[in-house]
Design a protein around this motif. Structure first.
Motif, PDB file in Angstrom:
ATOM      1  N   LEU A  12      21.250  32.874  32.034  1.00  0.00           N
ATOM      2  CA  LEU A  12      21.948  32.477  32.096  1.00  0.00           C
ATOM      3  C   LEU A  12      22.024  30.827  32.275  1.00  0.00           C
ATOM      4  O   LEU A  12      22.823  30.662  32.067  1.00  0.00           O
ATOM      5  CB  LEU A  12      22.473  32.569  33.604  1.00  0.00           C
ATOM      6  CG  LEU A  12      24.064  32.476  33.625  1.00  0.00           C
ATOM      7  CD1 LEU A  12      25.816  32.305  32.598  1.00  0.00           C
ATOM      8  CD2 LEU A  12      24.677  33.023  35.451  1.00  0.00           C
ATOM      9  N   LEU A  13      21.062  30.307  32.948  1.00  0.00           N
ATOM     10  CA  LEU A  13      21.257  29.374  32.887  1.00  0.00           C
ATOM     11  C   LEU A  13      20.956  28.042  31.122  1.00  0.00           C
ATOM     12  O   LEU A  13      21.267  27.467  31.698  1.00  0.00           O
ATOM     13  CB  LEU A  13      20.148  28.545  34.429  1.00  0.00           C
ATOM     14  CG  LEU A  13      19.300  27.348  34.047  1.00  0.00           C
ATOM     15  CD1 LEU A  13      20.161  25.903  34.850  1.00  0.00           C
ATOM     16  CD2 LEU A  13      18.135  26.709  33.850  1.00  0.00           C
ATOM     17  N   LEU A  14      20.193  29.305  31.025  1.00  0.00           N
ATOM     18  CA  LEU A  14      19.652  28.434  29.825  1.00  0.00           C
ATOM     19  C   LEU A  14      21.246  28.894  28.854  1.00  0.00           C
ATOM     20  O   LEU A  14      20.932  27.997  28.026  1.00  0.00           O
ATOM     21  CB  LEU A  14      18.426  29.364  29.242  1.00  0.00           C
ATOM     22  CG  LEU A  14      17.119  29.225  29.716  1.00  0.00           C
ATOM     23  CD1 LEU A  14      15.957  30.466  29.567  1.00  0.00           C
ATOM     24  CD2 LEU A  14      16.249  27.457  29.670  1.00  0.00           C
ATOM     25  N   VAL A  15      21.362  30.144  28.778  1.00  0.00           N
ATOM     26  CA  VAL A  15      22.670  30.369  27.928  1.00  0.00           C
ATOM     27  C   VAL A  15      23.829  29.194  28.555  1.00  0.00           C
ATOM     28  O   VAL A  15      24.449  28.432  27.330  1.00  0.00           O
ATOM     29  CB  VAL A  15      23.703  31.226  28.195  1.00  0.00           C
ATOM     30  CG1 VAL A  15      24.938  31.839  27.550  1.00  0.00           C
ATOM     31  CG2 VAL A  15      22.210  32.256  27.440  1.00  0.00           C
ATOM     32  N   ILE A  19      25.310  25.963  25.589  1.00  0.00           N
ATOM     33  CA  ILE A  19      26.573  25.791  24.802  1.00  0.00           C
ATOM     34  C   ILE A  19      26.284  23.823  24.446  1.00  0.00           C
ATOM     35  O   ILE A  19      27.213  23.995  23.155  1.00  0.00           O
ATOM     36  CB  ILE A  19      27.579  25.983  26.454  1.00  0.00           C
ATOM     37  CG1 ILE A  19      26.943  27.932  26.668  1.00  0.00           C
ATOM     38  CG2 ILE A  19      28.971  25.914  25.507  1.00  0.00           C
ATOM     39  CD1 ILE A  19      28.093  28.229  27.177  1.00  0.00           C
ATOM     40  N   LEU A  20      26.537  23.443  25.662  1.00  0.00           N
ATOM     41  CA  LEU A  20      26.619  21.666  25.183  1.00  0.00           C
ATOM     42  C   LEU A  20      26.036  21.151  23.287  1.00  0.00           C
ATOM     43  O   LEU A  20      26.415  20.892  22.268  1.00  0.00           O
ATOM     44  CB  LEU A  20      26.683  20.540  25.675  1.00  0.00           C
ATOM     45  CG  LEU A  20      27.051  19.354  25.235  1.00  0.00           C
ATOM     46  CD1 LEU A  20      29.043  19.731  25.137  1.00  0.00           C
ATOM     47  CD2 LEU A  20      27.182  18.599  26.724  1.00  0.00           C
ATOM     48  N   PRO A  21      24.754  21.670  23.703  1.00  0.00           N
ATOM     49  CA  PRO A  21      23.636  20.583  22.184  1.00  0.00           C
ATOM     50  C   PRO A  21      24.650  22.026  20.803  1.00  0.00           C
ATOM     51  O   PRO A  21      24.494  21.614  19.598  1.00  0.00           O
ATOM     52  CB  PRO A  21      22.332  21.106  22.728  1.00  0.00           C
ATOM     53  CG  PRO A  21      22.598  21.634  24.157  1.00  0.00           C
ATOM     54  CD  PRO A  21      23.795  22.070  24.498  1.00  0.00           C
ATOM     55  N   PHE A  22      24.642  23.188  21.396  1.00  0.00           N
ATOM     56  CA  PHE A  22      25.166  23.755  20.186  1.00  0.00           C
ATOM     57  C   PHE A  22      26.343  23.626  19.792  1.00  0.00           C
ATOM     58  O   PHE A  22      26.664  23.370  18.243  1.00  0.00           O
ATOM     59  CB  PHE A  22      24.987  25.594  21.184  1.00  0.00           C
ATOM     60  CG  PHE A  22      25.013  26.671  19.930  1.00  0.00           C
ATOM     61  CD1 PHE A  22      25.001  26.766  18.657  1.00  0.00           C
ATOM     62  CD2 PHE A  22      26.856  26.884  19.999  1.00  0.00           C
ATOM     63  CE1 PHE A  22      25.201  27.565  17.273  1.00  0.00           C
ATOM     64  CE2 PHE A  22      27.215  27.761  18.002  1.00  0.00           C
ATOM     65  CZ  PHE A  22      26.500  28.288  17.560  1.00  0.00           C
ATOM     66  N   ALA A  23      27.658  23.247  20.574  1.00  0.00           N
ATOM     67  CA  ALA A  23      29.109  23.417  19.968  1.00  0.00           C
ATOM     68  C   ALA A  23      29.349  22.074  20.296  1.00  0.00           C
ATOM     69  O   ALA A  23      29.688  22.137  18.446  1.00  0.00           O
ATOM     70  CB  ALA A  23      30.165  23.721  21.666  1.00  0.00           C
ATOM     71  N   ALA A  24      28.625  20.484  20.475  1.00  0.00           N
ATOM     72  CA  ALA A  24      29.200  20.021  20.075  1.00  0.00           C
ATOM     73  C   ALA A  24      27.396  19.043  20.099  1.00  0.00           C
ATOM     74  O   ALA A  24      27.813  17.984  20.829  1.00  0.00           O
ATOM     75  CB  ALA A  24      29.867  18.518  20.933  1.00  0.00           C
ATOM     76  N   PRO A  25      26.704  18.679  19.340  1.00  0.00           N
ATOM     77  CA  PRO A  25      25.637  18.431  19.271  1.00  0.00           C
ATOM     78  C   PRO A  25      25.142  16.513  19.443  1.00  0.00           C
ATOM     79  O   PRO A  25      24.756  16.152  20.100  1.00  0.00           O
ATOM     80  CB  PRO A  25      24.959  18.606  17.931  1.00  0.00           C
ATOM     81  CG  PRO A  25      25.657  19.065  17.232  1.00  0.00           C
ATOM     82  CD  PRO A  25      26.794  19.686  17.989  1.00  0.00           C
ATOM     83  N   ALA A  26      26.658  16.122  18.830  1.00  0.00           N
ATOM     84  CA  ALA A  26      26.622  14.290  19.056  1.00  0.00           C
ATOM     85  C   ALA A  26      26.860  13.853  20.357  1.00  0.00           C
ATOM     86  O   ALA A  26      26.823  13.041  20.908  1.00  0.00           O
ATOM     87  CB  ALA A  26      27.844  13.814  17.731  1.00  0.00           C
ATOM     88  N   LEU A  27      28.280  14.691  20.892  1.00  0.00           N
ATOM     89  CA  LEU A  27      28.586  14.748  22.338  1.00  0.00           C
ATOM     90  C   LEU A  27      27.062  14.795  22.915  1.00  0.00           C
ATOM     91  O   LEU A  27      27.365  13.963  23.985  1.00  0.00           O
ATOM     92  CB  LEU A  27      29.330  15.783  22.734  1.00  0.00           C
ATOM     93  CG  LEU A  27      30.072  15.243  24.263  1.00  0.00           C
ATOM     94  CD1 LEU A  27      30.766  14.021  24.030  1.00  0.00           C
ATOM     95  CD2 LEU A  27      31.136  16.356  24.549  1.00  0.00           C
ATOM     96  N   TRP A  28      26.163  15.718  23.121  1.00  0.00           N
ATOM     97  CA  TRP A  28      25.213  16.188  23.911  1.00  0.00           C
ATOM     98  C   TRP A  28      24.252  14.621  23.663  1.00  0.00           C
ATOM     99  O   TRP A  28      24.158  14.140  24.053  1.00  0.00           O
ATOM    100  CB  TRP A  28      24.927  17.147  23.518  1.00  0.00           C
ATOM    101  CG  TRP A  28      23.091  17.698  24.266  1.00  0.00           C
ATOM    102  CD1 TRP A  28      23.919  18.193  25.414  1.00  0.00           C
ATOM    103  CD2 TRP A  28      21.957  17.527  23.815  1.00  0.00           C
ATOM    104  NE1 TRP A  28      22.505  18.363  26.293  1.00  0.00           N
ATOM    105  CE2 TRP A  28      21.434  17.922  25.595  1.00  0.00           C
ATOM    106  CE3 TRP A  28      21.780  17.138  22.304  1.00  0.00           C
ATOM    107  CZ2 TRP A  28      20.003  18.042  24.548  1.00  0.00           C
ATOM    108  CZ3 TRP A  28      20.058  16.780  22.914  1.00  0.00           C
ATOM    109  CH2 TRP A  28      19.581  17.114  23.572  1.00  0.00           C
ATOM    110  N   ARG A  29      24.139  14.136  22.229  1.00  0.00           N
ATOM    111  CA  ARG A  29      22.676  13.040  22.139  1.00  0.00           C
ATOM    112  C   ARG A  29      23.542  12.124  22.363  1.00  0.00           C
ATOM    113  O   ARG A  29      22.650  11.422  23.209  1.00  0.00           O
ATOM    114  CB  ARG A  29      22.971  13.195  20.483  1.00  0.00           C
ATOM    115  CG  ARG A  29      22.040  12.829  20.642  1.00  0.00           C
ATOM    116  CD  ARG A  29      21.485  12.314  18.710  1.00  0.00           C
ATOM    117  NE  ARG A  29      21.056  13.727  18.255  1.00  0.00           N
ATOM    118  CZ  ARG A  29      21.568  14.323  17.578  1.00  0.00           C
ATOM    119  NH1 ARG A  29      23.580  13.705  16.948  1.00  0.00           N
ATOM    120  NH2 ARG A  29      21.543  15.357  16.970  1.00  0.00           N
TER     121      ARG A  29
END
Length: 62
Positions: A12-15, A19-29
């Motif tokens: 669950l922690l890994l999921v 979420i953020l790198p998958f959904a919004a990679p630029a925001l995560w970066r």
């Protein structure tokens, strides 16, 4: 907690972490880049606050 409970918690922690790198990679970066600019003390404070929040949440749920 048994072994399967620990594995479920880690899964669950890994999921949640993915979420953020998958959904919004630029925001995560951008957020990661900002974290690199923080001092060690600031990162330690954020880590400690996160751990205490997690422990508090677990205590409430149990």
């Amino acid at each position: 907690m048994t072994g399967p409970d620990w594995l479920a918690a880690i899964g669950l922690l890994l999921v949640i972490e993915g979420i953020l790198p998958f959904a919004a990679p630029a925001l995560w970066r951008d957020g990661f880049r900002r974290m690199l600019e923080l001092s060690d003390g600031q990162l330690r404070f954020i880590g400690a606050a996160s751990m205490l929040g997690g422990v508090f949440l677990l205590l409430i749920l149990n």
